[in-house]
Design an enzyme around this catalytic site. Structure first.
Site, PDB file in Angstrom:
ATOM      1  N   THR A  19       0.827  -1.207   0.000  1.00 45.10           N
ATOM      2  CA  THR A  19       0.000   0.000   0.000  1.00 45.10           C
ATOM      3  C   THR A  19       0.863   1.258   0.000  1.00 45.10           C
ATOM      4  OG1 THR A  19      -0.129  -0.236   2.401  1.00 45.10           O
ATOM      5  CG2 THR A  19      -2.023  -0.998   1.124  1.00 45.10           C
TER       6      THR A  19
ATOM      7  N   SER B  85      18.050  -3.859   3.990  1.00 43.98           N
ATOM      8  CA  SER B  85      18.574  -2.827   3.094  1.00 43.98           C
ATOM      9  C   SER B  85      18.162  -1.435   3.570  1.00 43.98           C
ATOM     10  CB  SER B  85      18.095  -3.070   1.657  1.00 43.98           C
ATOM     11  OG  SER B  85      16.686  -3.036   1.576  1.00 43.98           O
TER      12      SER B  85
ATOM     13  N   ASP C  51       9.636   1.352   4.849  1.00 49.70           N
ATOM     14  CA  ASP C  51      10.720   0.652   5.532  1.00 49.70           C
ATOM     15  C   ASP C  51      11.673   1.636   6.209  1.00 49.70           C
ATOM     16  OD1 ASP C  51       9.547  -1.584   4.499  1.00 49.70           O
ATOM     17  OD2 ASP C  51      11.076  -1.958   2.984  1.00 49.70           O
TER      18      ASP C  51
END
Length: 391
Positions: free
Chosen positions: A43, A134, A178
Site C-alpha cells: 500500500t 537494506s 521501511d
C-alpha cells in the site's frame, strides 16, 4: 530458534573490527533497526496506509572521517571490502556497497559536502527474511553521515534520502515505509503512516501475553525486485484506467471499490485483481487500528489472515511455503493472526501468537514444514524497539 546477539555485544564487535582495520578507537557507532509491518502490504507506494514498527534486530555501523576523498567500506557479514572515490560514484558489482553509495549520491545531489569516510557494519537482521535489512543499512548511513559531517538534516529528510537511494541508485522502486519505520520507530508502539501526506500516529502495542513470531520460510525472494516493479506498474495502469472517468484520481488511495468494479474490472481482469487488493488492504489498516484502540486483538488477527488471502490470491506475491505456514498455524490454538510479510515471494510470515504456546507451536511446525517443503524452518521472536540512534 535463533538466539539474538546482545545489542552492545554486536556494537562492540563492529567497533573492535573498525579499530582493527583502520586503527581508530573512537568511531561513531550507530544502530538502525529492521522493521515488521503488522498489516498494510504494498500500500505504501500506492499512497495508502501501513502499520509498521521497528524491531530489536538491527544494522550496526561504525564510521569515521578520512583525510582524503575516498570511501572505504567493510561488511562483516560478507567479509568483503569496497574502496572507491567519493566522486564520481559508480555502482559496485558487489551490490551491498550500493545501499551506502546511493545515500552519498543523494546527499551530493542536495548540495551537501560529504568527504571521505571509513565504515564497518554488521547486523543481526537475517538477510532475505523480509525485515528490511537494506532500508536499515540506508537509514544507518544517512543518520551516520548526518552526524559525522554535521549536515543538520531532520529525520524526515533522512528518510526521504534513504528511499531515493534505493529507488535511484539500487534500482528498486520501494515506498517510504521501511525507512520511515527504521528511523521513527518507538518502543512498544506501532506507527500508522499515511504514505500520501506522511502524517503518522503511534498506537500502543503492549498486548499482554502475545508475541510477534516471525516464521522464516528460508525462501530467498529472488523474484521480489522484478515482480515488485511489475506490481507497481500494474497499479499505475489501474489508476490510468480510472482517471479516464475520474480525472481527480492521483493514485489507488483515491480509488473506491465501486470505481474498480465499474471501470477496471470490465477492462482488465488482472489489473482489477491487483488494484482491488490494495484498496481492500488500505481499509484493513484503518479498521485494524480501531481494533487495537479497542483492545480487540482477535479482530485484528482476522484482518491479518484476510490480508494474506489477498496477497496470495489477488496480488499473487506469496509462495507455496508462506501459504503452507499460514494455513498450518491458522489451525493452532493461541495463534490470532498470520500473513506473508514484506515484498513477497519468500521471507517471513508474521504471526500474532500467545507467548505460552510458541515453544510447542514451533516444535510441532518445524518437522512438518521440513517434510512438506524440504526446508528447515527458522523463527524469530520480535520485540518492538526504538528507531535509528547513536549507540
Amino acid at each position: 530458534m535463533i538466539a539474538t546477539t546482545p545489542v552492545y555485544s554486536l556494537a562492540s564487535q563492529v567497533a573492535k573490527k573498525f579499530k582493527e582495520i583502520f586503527s581508530v578507537d573512537d568511531a561513531l557507532v550507530v544502530r538502525s533497526p529492521g522493521r515488521v509491518n503488522l498489516i498494510g502490504e504494498h500500500t505504501d507506494y500506492n499512497n495508502g496506509f501501513v502499520l509498521p514498527a521497528a524491531i530489536d534486530k538491527a544494522i550496526f555501523m561504525a564510521i569515521d572521517r578520512r583525510s582524503d576523498e575516498e570511501v572505504h567500506l567493510f561488511a562483516m557479514d560478507y567479509d568483503q571490502s569496497y574502496r572507491g572515490p567519493v566522486k564520481p560514484l559508480t555502482p559496485s558489482a558487489l551490490h551491498w556497497p550500493n545501499y551506502i553509495l546511493g545515500v552519498v549520491e543523494q546527499l551530493q545531489q542536495m548540495g551537501h559536502s560529504v568527504g571521505g569516510f571509513n565504515c564497518v557494519f554488521a547486523g543481526d537482521l537475517p538477510l532475505g527474511a523480509g525485515l528490511s535489512s537494506s532500508a536499515a543499512l540506508e537509514s544507518a548511513t544517512a543518520f551516520a553521515l548526518n552526524q559525522l559531517f554535521g549536515l543538520g538534516l531532520d529525520t524526515m529528510t533522512m528518510v526521504r534520502i534513504a528511499q531515493k537511494a534505493e529507488n535511484e541508485f539500487v534500482g528498486l522502486q520501494c515506498g517510504i515505509m521501511d525507512m520511515f519505520a527504521s528511523m521513527f520507530g518507538r518502543k512498544d508502539q506501532v506507527i500508522r503512516l499515511d504514505c500520501q501526506s506522511l502524517d503518522y500516529t503511534y498506537f500502543p502495542f503492549q498486548t499482554n501475553g502475545l508475541r510477534i513470531l516471525l516464521l522464516d520460510t528460508k525462501v530467498e525472494h529472488s523474484l521480489a525486485s522484478s515482480e515488485y516493479n511489475i506490481r507497481r506498474q500494474q497499479c499505475e495502469a489501474g489508476v490510468k484506467l480510472v482517471q479516464k472517468h475520474h480525472p481527480h484520481v492521483k493514485s489507488l488511495r483515491d480509488v473506491t471499490a465501486g470505481m474498480l468494479a465499474d471501470i477496471v474490472g470490465p477492462a482488465d481482469e488482472l489489473i482489477y485483481k491487483r488494484c482491488s487488493f490494495v484498496v481492500e488492504e488500505n481499509a484493513r489498516v484503518l479498521a485494524g487500528t480501531e481494533d487495537l484502540q479497542r483492545g480487540d486483538v482477535a479482530a485484528f488477527g482476522q484482518k491479518m489472515y484476510a490480508s494474506h488471502e489477498g496477497l496470495s490470491r489477488k496480488y499473487e506475491v506469496s509462495c507455496p511455503e508462506s501459504d503452507w505456514l499460514v494455513e498450518q498455524v491458522s489451525r493452532e490454538e493461541g495463534v490470532l493472526g498470520a500473513r506473508q510479510m514484506g515484498g513477497g515471494f519468500g521471507g517471513c510470515t508474521i504471526n500474532l501468537v500467545k507467548a505460552d504456546v510458541i515453544d510447542g507451536l514451533t516444535a510441532k511446525i518445524a518437522p512438518l514444514y521440513r517434510k512438506a517443503m524440504n526446508r528447515e524452518l527458522k523463527w524469530y521472536i520480535g520485540q518492538i524497539e526504538n528507531g535509528t540512534s547513536v549507540v
